[in-house]
Design a protein around this motif. Sequence first.
Motif, short mmCIF file in Angstrom:
data_model
loop_
_atom_site.label_atom_id
_atom_site.label_comp_id
_atom_site.label_asym_id
_atom_site.label_seq_id
_atom_site.Cartn_x
_atom_site.Cartn_y
_atom_site.Cartn_z
N ALA A 186 -11.88 12.37 7.27
CA ALA A 186 -13.10 13.02 7.75
C ALA A 186 -12.77 14.29 8.53
CB ALA A 186 -13.90 12.06 8.62
N LEU A 187 -11.73 14.23 9.37
CA LEU A 187 -11.42 15.37 10.25
C LEU A 187 -10.54 16.42 9.58
CD1 LEU A 187 -10.69 13.60 13.67
CD2 LEU A 187 -12.79 14.70 12.91
N ARG A 188 -9.67 15.99 8.66
CA ARG A 188 -8.78 16.88 7.90
C ARG A 188 -7.71 17.57 8.74
NH1 ARG A 188 -12.32 19.56 3.00
NH2 ARG A 188 -13.15 17.59 2.27
N GLY A 189 -7.60 17.23 10.02
CA GLY A 189 -6.57 17.85 10.86
C GLY A 189 -5.69 16.77 11.45
N THR A 190 -4.37 16.99 11.42
CA THR A 190 -3.44 15.97 11.92
C THR A 190 -3.58 15.80 13.43
OG1 THR A 190 -1.95 16.78 10.21
CG2 THR A 190 -1.05 15.21 11.76
N ALA A 191 -3.58 16.92 14.13
CA ALA A 191 -3.63 16.86 15.59
C ALA A 191 -4.91 16.19 16.07
CB ALA A 191 -3.50 18.26 16.19
N GLY A 192 -6.03 16.57 15.47
CA GLY A 192 -7.32 16.00 15.86
C GLY A 192 -7.36 14.50 15.61
N THR A 193 -6.80 14.08 14.46
CA THR A 193 -6.81 12.66 14.13
C THR A 193 -5.98 11.87 15.12
OG1 THR A 193 -6.98 13.32 11.81
CG2 THR A 193 -6.39 11.03 12.26
N ILE A 194 -4.80 12.42 15.46
CA ILE A 194 -3.94 11.70 16.39
C ILE A 194 -4.60 11.65 17.78
CG2 ILE A 194 -1.72 11.79 17.60
CD1 ILE A 194 -0.47 12.72 14.99
N ALA A 195 -5.27 12.74 18.17
CA ALA A 195 -5.94 12.75 19.47
C ALA A 195 -7.05 11.70 19.51
CB ALA A 195 -6.52 14.14 19.74
N VAL A 196 -7.88 11.67 18.48
CA VAL A 196 -8.96 10.68 18.43
C VAL A 196 -8.38 9.27 18.44
CG1 VAL A 196 -10.78 9.71 16.98
CG2 VAL A 196 -10.64 12.18 17.31
N GLY A 197 -7.31 9.07 17.66
CA GLY A 197 -6.67 7.76 17.60
C GLY A 197 -6.14 7.34 18.95
N PHE A 198 -5.51 8.28 19.64
CA PHE A 198 -4.96 7.96 20.96
C PHE A 198 -6.07 7.55 21.93
CE2 PHE A 198 -3.37 8.95 25.19
CZ PHE A 198 -2.13 8.34 25.15
N LEU A 199 -7.19 8.25 21.88
CA LEU A 199 -8.31 7.91 22.75
C LEU A 199 -8.85 6.52 22.42
CD1 LEU A 199 -10.27 11.27 23.03
CD2 LEU A 199 -8.81 10.17 24.72
N LEU A 200 -9.01 6.24 21.13
CA LEU A 200 -9.56 4.94 20.73
C LEU A 200 -8.63 3.80 21.11
CD1 LEU A 200 -11.10 5.53 17.18
CD2 LEU A 200 -12.30 5.08 19.32
N LEU A 201 -7.32 4.02 20.93
CA LEU A 201 -6.37 2.93 21.13
C LEU A 201 -6.06 2.72 22.61
CD1 LEU A 201 -3.84 3.55 18.22
CD2 LEU A 201 -5.62 1.81 18.36
N LEU A 202 -5.98 3.82 23.38
CA LEU A 202 -5.49 3.68 24.75
C LEU A 202 -6.35 4.40 25.78
CD1 LEU A 202 -3.03 2.25 25.98
CD2 LEU A 202 -1.89 4.46 26.04
N GLY A 203 -6.66 5.64 25.54
CA GLY A 203 -7.33 6.46 26.56
C GLY A 203 -8.67 5.90 26.98
N LEU A 204 -9.58 5.72 26.02
CA LEU A 204 -10.92 5.25 26.36
C LEU A 204 -10.92 3.87 27.00
CD1 LEU A 204 -13.15 6.52 23.41
CD2 LEU A 204 -13.10 7.31 25.78
N PRO A 205 -10.22 2.89 26.42
CA PRO A 205 -10.26 1.57 27.08
C PRO A 205 -9.72 1.62 28.51
CG PRO A 205 -8.72 1.58 25.21
CD PRO A 205 -9.54 2.82 25.13
#
Lengths: 273, 322
Positions: A186-205
């Motif tokens: 959906a995002l098509r960008g590596t950096a953006g995907t990793i950032a969103v993933g990091f937030l979902l996995l660790l940052g937000l919780p």
Amino acid sequence: MTTPHTDTRPAAPAAGRALLQVLAMEWTKLSSVRTTWWCLGLGLLAMAVFALLMGYSAADRIAEDPDAASGFSYAQLTSQGVFYLVQFIVLTLAALAATNEYANRGITTTLLAVPRRGRVLAARTIVTAGFAFAAGTATAALGIGVLWLVIGAHIPLDADYAVRTVLGAGACMALFAVLFVGIGTALRGTAGTIAVGFLLLLGLPLVLQLSQVQWLNDLAACLPGLAGIEFYASGDVGFYTAPHDGAVNLWVVLGWAVAAQLVGYAELRARDA
Amino acid sequence: MLTARELTKRYGETTAVDTLTFDIHPGRVTGFLGPNGAGKSTTMRLLLGLDRPTSGKALVNGRPYADLPWPAREVGALLDAAAVHPGRSARAHLLALARGGGIPQRRVPEVLDTVGLTEVARRRVGGFSLGMRQRLGIAGALLGDPGIVVLDEPVNGLDLDGVRWVRGLVRKLADEGRTVFVSSHLMSEVQLVADQLVVVGGGRLVADAPLPELIAAWSRTRVVVRTPDPDPLTACLQRRSGPERPVTVEPGADGELLVYGADPEEVGDTAHAAGARVHTLYREEASLERAYLDLTEAEVRYPAASGKSGTAQGGAGQREGR
């Protein structure tokens, strides 16, 4: 005006065979890039070092105070290794698998070979998830194995419990791969995907838990990272995660994965490559 | 056979491709000519199903690209030579494409040999020169032995040897009866290989005609006369104009007269007869390159009639004539 080249037009392959072709293509692409193997190696190394460190520190504590042995858990330590280390490697792998072709424009070549976009996404997701399953089980098994080598003399290993952790970690990493391939598509960008993933996995919780508000704290358990570890650690996480145990956590992760895939598919279909 | 019907692609306010209609036939090389930004690549991407048209149709052998049962065996395309993962070897790149397209794996060493990359097949593409990448892209296009070959600016980055090799390859593919559609922004390059030309400017069709016809239409030779008595000379020249040989006179930018349809001797004699003093008189050959630039800049549509006659001629006879 017809020529031999356009005259003989064989029938389309059956859907099953067509998917196998695309699976073979995606696997060839994933496995022919060094990054894939670097990521796997890094995951194994990180887990081994983590298990050694935790094992020796636990052995020290038990040597000082034999009662500390009752607080030791193979599943808990291995799961923390997966949570803090392995899942981010799976995130990176899945993000790269989904987005690298947008960076180098290889997506045009891929879609020329396989113009059915749903088929491309399905194959890419299955291949990445399979690899993530292998990586998840391998790293978890390695973690438990290293811990056992260090501390097995003091504390016996419950094989059933170990197998459940290993398979649970594999299943969860596979679902994370599905999730992040969807987000990456959906995002098509590596950096953006990793950032969103990091937030979902660790940052937000972490932020939700920091809030000290109970319902926000409980909400954190609905994010894939915490729901995941709750599942593969079989509830023995070692830090507060969620008010509920068991399979419901796997459903939470599955829900995230399905939602991400739907968004990824919609984007892939609607947007120009 | 590639078909565009009223093909249009808009990005917000900008119209990249504007109601293009053309057919690309088998057995000949069709050059796709236009300045940078004229919409060539977008048109190719629309034909290949990568971009969705805003309106109109883009068809390959009569159907949309995504509906082809074996797309990689029907169409081979080189759109962007850089579009390969730099960490992958040339061989692995082609192998992945072969697997995805349902093409036998033995084609991989075959096409590597065709483009002369066998030696470096196992090297990573990241270390390739632009020319080598271009060859790898062409190898990918030829992998499925397709009846239609689409090449977007294939000679970019190639050295002289490479350019001549591409020319030969393109000729050979067309002679084998394939549909060959090659874009370029260089008139001089297309002129050497194409039988048919589709010219676009600003996303619109400027011309669609056989190359000789376009050359004839564009290379308007003219006679330039500088005279202090333009009126009697113009009147006399126009009197010589007949239905078989129309003579037209246009004023030039600096007050000179531009005479079409008469040679310098005739113009000189006419001036003498008209009593007009002549200060300068010479023949000017309009260069094809210049004509092409004028045409695409102005986005003038070339009369469709000549395009039709070209379509009717077919490919084979035309090629023999070259």
